[in-house]
Design an enzyme around this catalytic site. Structure first.
Site, mmCIF file in Angstrom:
data_model
loop_
_atom_site.group_PDB
_atom_site.id
_atom_site.type_symbol
_atom_site.label_atom_id
_atom_site.label_comp_id
_atom_site.label_asym_id
_atom_site.label_seq_id
_atom_site.Cartn_x
_atom_site.Cartn_y
_atom_site.Cartn_z
ATOM 1 N N HIS A 302 0.857 -1.197 0.000
ATOM 2 C CA HIS A 302 0.000 0.000 0.000
ATOM 3 C C HIS A 302 0.884 1.236 0.000
ATOM 4 O O HIS A 302 1.953 1.252 0.621
ATOM 5 C CB HIS A 302 -0.894 0.020 1.253
ATOM 6 C CG HIS A 302 -2.086 0.911 1.121
ATOM 7 N ND1 HIS A 302 -2.012 2.257 1.365
ATOM 8 C CD2 HIS A 302 -3.351 0.654 0.727
ATOM 9 C CE1 HIS A 302 -3.208 2.790 1.154
ATOM 10 N NE2 HIS A 302 -4.040 1.839 0.765
ATOM 11 N N ASP A 359 -7.976 -5.267 -0.100
ATOM 12 C CA ASP A 359 -8.429 -6.150 -1.188
ATOM 13 C C ASP A 359 -8.052 -7.605 -0.988
ATOM 14 O O ASP A 359 -8.530 -8.468 -1.730
ATOM 15 C CB ASP A 359 -7.834 -5.642 -2.520
ATOM 16 C CG ASP A 359 -8.409 -4.287 -2.895
ATOM 17 O OD1 ASP A 359 -7.623 -3.380 -3.186
ATOM 18 O OD2 ASP A 359 -9.634 -4.140 -2.846
HETATM 19 C C1 SDX Z 1 -6.270 0.027 -2.916
HETATM 20 O O1 SDX Z 1 -4.486 4.478 -1.969
HETATM 21 C C2 SDX Z 1 -5.428 3.884 -1.376
HETATM 22 O O2 SDX Z 1 -5.853 4.288 -0.307
HETATM 23 C C3 SDX Z 1 -6.033 2.682 -2.112
HETATM 24 C C4 SDX Z 1 -7.044 1.850 -1.358
HETATM 25 C C5 SDX Z 1 -8.322 2.602 -1.117
HETATM 26 O O3 SDX Z 1 -9.047 2.218 -0.189
HETATM 27 O O4 SDX Z 1 -8.649 3.513 -1.926
HETATM 28 O O5 SDX Z 1 -6.474 1.428 -0.133
HETATM 29 C C6 SDX Z 1 -7.424 0.619 -2.188
HETATM 30 O O6 SDX Z 1 -6.036 0.370 -4.047
HETATM 31 C C7 SDX Z 1 -5.389 -0.944 -2.192
HETATM 32 C C8 SDX Z 1 -4.175 -1.421 -3.060
HETATM 33 C C9 SDX Z 1 -4.656 -2.506 -4.021
HETATM 34 N N1 SDX Z 1 -3.587 -2.874 -4.968
HETATM 35 C C10 SDX Z 1 -2.935 -4.041 -4.864
HETATM 36 O O7 SDX Z 1 -3.100 -4.858 -3.975
HETATM 37 C C11 SDX Z 1 -1.960 -4.299 -6.022
HETATM 38 C C12 SDX Z 1 -0.633 -4.878 -5.478
HETATM 39 N N2 SDX Z 1 0.040 -3.825 -4.741
HETATM 40 C C13 SDX Z 1 1.056 -3.061 -5.439
HETATM 41 O O8 SDX Z 1 0.931 -2.950 -6.803
HETATM 42 C C14 SDX Z 1 1.523 -1.826 -4.671
HETATM 43 O O9 SDX Z 1 1.780 -2.234 -3.395
HETATM 44 C C15 SDX Z 1 0.622 -0.589 -4.651
HETATM 45 C C16 SDX Z 1 0.204 -0.193 -6.022
HETATM 46 C C17 SDX Z 1 -0.576 -0.821 -3.805
HETATM 47 C C18 SDX Z 1 1.433 0.540 -4.039
HETATM 48 O O10 SDX Z 1 2.461 0.825 -4.915
HETATM 49 P P1 SDX Z 1 3.593 1.898 -4.536
HETATM 50 O O11 SDX Z 1 3.260 2.652 -3.318
HETATM 51 O O12 SDX Z 1 3.908 2.661 -5.789
HETATM 52 O O13 SDX Z 1 4.785 0.968 -4.131
HETATM 53 P P2 SDX Z 1 6.039 0.647 -5.038
HETATM 54 O O14 SDX Z 1 5.582 0.127 -6.346
HETATM 55 O O15 SDX Z 1 6.937 1.831 -5.028
HETATM 56 O O16 SDX Z 1 6.678 -0.575 -4.225
HETATM 57 C C19 SDX Z 1 7.749 -0.374 -3.308
HETATM 58 C C20 SDX Z 1 8.538 -1.688 -3.375
HETATM 59 C C21 SDX Z 1 8.987 -2.048 -4.807
HETATM 60 O O17 SDX Z 1 10.125 -2.866 -4.694
HETATM 61 P P3 SDX Z 1 11.613 -2.149 -4.847
HETATM 62 O O18 SDX Z 1 11.611 -1.444 -6.184
HETATM 63 O O19 SDX Z 1 11.749 -1.212 -3.662
HETATM 64 O O20 SDX Z 1 12.593 -3.314 -4.786
HETATM 65 O O21 SDX Z 1 7.694 -2.770 -2.952
HETATM 66 C C22 SDX Z 1 7.514 -3.677 -4.037
HETATM 67 C C23 SDX Z 1 7.866 -2.918 -5.300
HETATM 68 O O22 SDX Z 1 8.306 -3.823 -6.313
HETATM 69 N N3 SDX Z 1 6.096 -4.061 -4.022
HETATM 70 C C24 SDX Z 1 5.646 -5.287 -4.238
HETATM 71 C C25 SDX Z 1 4.261 -5.225 -4.062
HETATM 72 N N4 SDX Z 1 3.905 -3.967 -3.745
HETATM 73 C C26 SDX Z 1 5.051 -3.259 -3.729
HETATM 74 N N5 SDX Z 1 6.297 -6.432 -4.573
HETATM 75 C C27 SDX Z 1 5.518 -7.542 -4.732
HETATM 76 N N6 SDX Z 1 4.177 -7.557 -4.572
HETATM 77 C C28 SDX Z 1 3.509 -6.421 -4.242
HETATM 78 N N7 SDX Z 1 2.196 -6.426 -4.076
#
Ligand code: SDX
Length: 418
Positions: A302, A359
């Site tokens: 998140h 989710d």
């Molecule tokens: C919702 O914003 C809100 O409030 C949203 C929400 C709401 O109520 O409105 O809470 C609802 O959208 C919840 C989120 C649902 N999405 C998912 O579950 C999709 C999977 N999650 C990711 O795609 C990700 O965690 C996000 C999109 C939710 C957040 O992305 P960020 O903040 O841009 O994080 P990032 O991509 O910069 O990740 C930081 C690190 C990265 O690794 P490094 O480059 O540092 O090595 O964490 C890793 C990412 O690769 N990472 C993950 C991951 N989420 C982040 N690696 C594997 N699996 C994941 N799910």
């Protein structure tokens, strides 16, 4: 005592005002930065940038706290209904019995959708994604309620708009489901409350109270979430003075993405893939950790929560209760719990503070309630609509409201000639 922050740009140092929020968050106000220095700031994904001042929702991502108008989500999920929470986020107060009764009857009066909207829903292929149909139906409402097209709505019009959209989206969502099932639409049943009426319009029978209660809790948990992607979209579209229907429709579109609300559908598809693959989730965790692999563990991570998403905790506990009450055995729940445990004990996830989000478990309950996977994000939209409307109303009422128009850093070619 007003606070300031010093910005040293080398050839000059300027003082910037600091804003302190009521929960203690601190923000550097850069509204005059470019005028004073010629500099802008850059913040990929806006994770460090406050876009507005808001009284609606507060999140402490480090502590895993979510509050609406000062009430914790745990307190609201345990003690209030979706309609009460909807009134809280939109109007700013937990409604009195009279206010709640008035809202219920206004929503009932607005739960019949125009025939033209039914035709639009029916015009889509049966296998069209429900989010696309829902978004189209929402913006099409602008053709049927022209008195609400002006963003400078009077207070009475804002009061009218709320139950109207609550009633219309509930019926649109049920109709979109029926269309996908190749079945006739079912009219709203005025005897039933909001959530029971939605389920009735889906299945043609009055739901048992456990099912209705479970869905109501899920809707409460989705009601608002400060400046998430879809709420920010509603604000950006509304800031051009586009009407409420257009703004909410844009919010539905932003929510559709698998990184946002679309994740609840993606989680079930992921859990199902793990089940089909023999139930071993280690392979999927390895894929999620592999930088070369675009696969992400859906329902994990998140932008704001670097601790447990409090909503995920409530839903996880509720899964056991709902499945037992409905006498449903779902192997996907055991897979989800095992996946969570394994991920949380893995350094990759721990180091990046990746926890289950709202989710991760919600789809298990939607599935137990008989809601098909491709409708999960529509359920998210149904829950989030009061929050989107609250954010839209707060934005248009904000003193000095301006169109949202960010700057950029240009990195393209210069001085080309034909
Ligand atoms: C919702 O914003 C809100 O409030 C949203 C929400 C709401 O109520 O409105 O809470 C609802 O959208 C919840 C989120 C649902 N999405 C998912 O579950 C999709 C999977 N999650 C990711 O795609 C990700 O965690 C996000 C999109 C939710 C957040 O992305 P960020 O903040 O841009 O994080 P990032 O991509 O910069 O990740 C930081 C690190 C990265 O690794 P490094 O480059 O540092 O090595 O964490 C890793 C990412 O690769 N990472 C993950 C991951 N989420 C982040 N690696 C594997 N699996 C994941 N799910």
């Amino acid at each position: 005592m007003s606070k300031t922050a010093k910005l040293d740009l080398g050839d000059k140092t300027i003082d910037l005002p600091v804003i302190e929020g009521t929960e203690g968050e601190m923000a550097v106000d850069i509204s005059k930065l470019r005028a004073q220095t010629g500099y802008i700031t850059y913040d990929n994904g806006l994770g460090n940038t406050g876009s507005c001042l808001s009284d609606i929702t507060y999140i402490d991502g480090e502590k895993g706290i979510l509050k609406h108008r000062g009430y914790t989500i745990e307190n609201l999920a345990a003690k209030s209904t979706f309609l009460e929470v909807s009134h809280l986020v939109y109007a700013g107060n937990i409604p009195s019995k009279e206010e709640c009764d008035a809202l219920k009857s206004q929503i009932k009066e607005n739960s019949k959708i125009p025939e033209g909207i039914k035709s639009i829903i029916k015009s889509f292929p049966k296998d069209a994604h429900p989010m696309g149909i829902t978004s189209a139906a929402m913006v099409a409402l602008s053709g049927f309620y022209p008195d609400l097209l002006d963003q400078d709505l009077t207070d009475d019009q804002k009061k009218k708009a709320f139950p109207l959209l609550m009633g219309q989206l509930k019926t649109i969502a049920a109709a979109v489901y029926r269309h996908g099932q190749g079945k006739d639409f079912i009219e709203s049943n005025p005897k039933l409350d909001y959530t029971s009426d939605f389920l009735y319009m889906m299945n043609g029978e009055e739901p048992n109270e456990d099912v209705a209660k479970a869905l109501d809790v899920l809707l409460v948990l989705h009601a608002d979430h400060e400046q998430n992607c879809s709420a920010s979209t509603v604000r950006v579209v509304g800031s051009s003075k586009a009407n409420l229907f257009a703004s909410i429709s844009a919010g539905i579109d932003a929510l559709w993405g698998p990184l946002h609300g679309g994740a609840n559908q993606a989680v079930l598809e992921m859990l199902d893939a793990i089940k089909q693959d023999g139930g071993g989730y280690e392979k999927f965790i390895a894929k999620a950790k592999d930088k070369e692999d675009p696969f992400r563990l859906m329902g994990f991570g998140h932008r704001v929560y670097k601790n447990f998403d409090p909503r995920a905790k409530v839903i996880k506990d509720y899964c056991d209760v709902v499945l037992e009450k409905l006498d449903v055995q779902d192997p996907l729940l055991d897979i989800a719990k095992g996946l969570e445990q394994t991920a949380l004990s893995d350094e990759y996830f721990a180091q990046r503070k990746l926890f289950p989000n709202v989710d991760f478990y919600s789809g298990i309950i939607y599935k137990a309630l008989g809601i098909p996977t491709n409708m999960f994000t529509v359920m998210f939209a149904l829950g989030r609509q009061p929050g989107w409307m609250a954010q839209w109303k707060e934005m248009i009422e904000a003193p000095g409201m301006r169109i949202t128009r960010p700057r950029q850093v240009y990195t393209g070619k210069t001085d080309e000639e034909l």
